[in-house]
Design a protein around this motif. Sequence first.
Motif, short mmCIF file in Angstrom:
data_model
loop_
_atom_site.label_atom_id
_atom_site.label_comp_id
_atom_site.label_asym_id
_atom_site.label_seq_id
_atom_site.Cartn_x
_atom_site.Cartn_y
_atom_site.Cartn_z
N ARG A 188 0.89 -1.27 0.00
CA ARG A 188 -0.11 -0.16 0.07
C ARG A 188 0.89 1.38 -0.10
O ARG A 188 0.72 2.23 -0.80
CB ARG A 188 -0.71 -0.17 1.05
CG ARG A 188 -1.96 1.32 1.09
CD ARG A 188 -2.91 1.16 2.32
NE ARG A 188 -3.72 2.31 2.31
CZ ARG A 188 -4.61 2.77 3.34
NH1 ARG A 188 -4.76 2.06 4.56
NH2 ARG A 188 -5.28 3.65 2.89
N LEU A 189 1.79 1.29 0.88
CA LEU A 189 2.67 2.54 0.93
C LEU A 189 3.58 2.74 -0.36
O LEU A 189 3.74 3.78 -0.89
CB LEU A 189 3.75 2.44 2.20
CG LEU A 189 3.26 2.41 3.49
CD1 LEU A 189 4.25 1.87 4.59
CD2 LEU A 189 2.83 3.71 3.67
N ILE A 190 3.99 1.64 -1.09
CA ILE A 190 4.62 1.69 -2.21
C ILE A 190 3.70 2.73 -3.29
O ILE A 190 4.35 3.26 -4.38
CB ILE A 190 5.08 0.50 -2.96
CG1 ILE A 190 6.34 -0.08 -1.89
CG2 ILE A 190 5.55 0.58 -4.26
CD1 ILE A 190 6.84 -1.58 -2.15
N ALA A 191 2.54 2.35 -3.07
CA ALA A 191 1.73 2.89 -4.24
C ALA A 191 1.18 4.22 -4.09
O ALA A 191 0.44 4.86 -4.67
CB ALA A 191 0.33 2.00 -4.26
N LEU A 192 1.53 4.89 -2.74
CA LEU A 192 0.96 6.10 -2.26
C LEU A 192 1.97 7.29 -3.03
O LEU A 192 3.22 7.04 -2.95
CB LEU A 192 0.96 6.15 -1.02
CG LEU A 192 -0.22 5.59 -0.09
CD1 LEU A 192 0.25 5.75 1.39
CD2 LEU A 192 -1.50 5.96 -0.40
N PRO A 193 1.42 8.26 -3.50
CA PRO A 193 2.20 9.45 -3.81
C PRO A 193 2.66 10.23 -2.71
O PRO A 193 2.70 11.45 -2.42
CB PRO A 193 1.38 10.20 -4.48
CG PRO A 193 -0.03 10.17 -3.78
CD PRO A 193 0.13 8.69 -3.41
N VAL A 194 3.73 9.54 -2.15
CA VAL A 194 4.48 9.95 -0.76
C VAL A 194 5.52 11.05 -1.15
O VAL A 194 6.44 10.43 -1.78
CB VAL A 194 4.97 9.09 0.44
CG1 VAL A 194 5.81 9.48 1.45
CG2 VAL A 194 3.59 8.51 0.82
#
Length: 223
Positions: A188-194
């Motif tokens: 999930r984190l990898i896919a977020l535009p952080v």
Amino acid sequence: MLTEPFVTDYCRANIWLVRGSDIDMLVDTGMGICALAPEIATTPGKPLLVVATHVHLDHVGSLHEFAWRAGPRIEAPFFETMPDAATYAHMFRNFPGAVSELPYAGWSSADYAIEPAPLHRLLDEGDVIELGDRRFCVLHLPGHSPGSIGLFDEQDGTLFSGDAIHGGLLVDDMPDSDRAAYCATMRRLIALPVRVAHGGHTDSIDGARMREIGEDYLRRNEG
């Protein structure tokens, strides 16, 4: 960012003060070796919401000092009594080199205890914390602990990630850890535009580094 400089590296966590136009937010409260509230530069009459990303000892030690407390609903019952089984406070008692400087004469880690701090606001996936000019979406990020949450400002890409992800050693072998859940969190984190992640430990990391850490975790744990 604030921290407790004399606490052993293993238990030293980051404390984040976020200023909003209407409300300020404090993310996590450290070990509570010394009083934290007097160190927070608050504005008279302006509310301060204190958010715990999870119930482990290095994030909730001073939570009881504050009048308006929020945290993950999944772990909410533990905040009522702060039991060792949930906080792991017992790990710090007689911890070798617990502190490099005593907070006061006669202090001993053997006496360490966390005061109960019942939550006033229970946070779930998708909830929004409004600070006025800034808003943070609550993300449920289990794996390190069952109820771990992050706070994501979707407008500017800022993530307060707690212990879900940071630039240090990721801990996934505690009694309440779950590696399968942690893998799902990493995907999930990898896919977020952080743009930047402010974690519970070590220095902040940019989005590219955060994704590298997540991908490395998946390679090591998914085969």
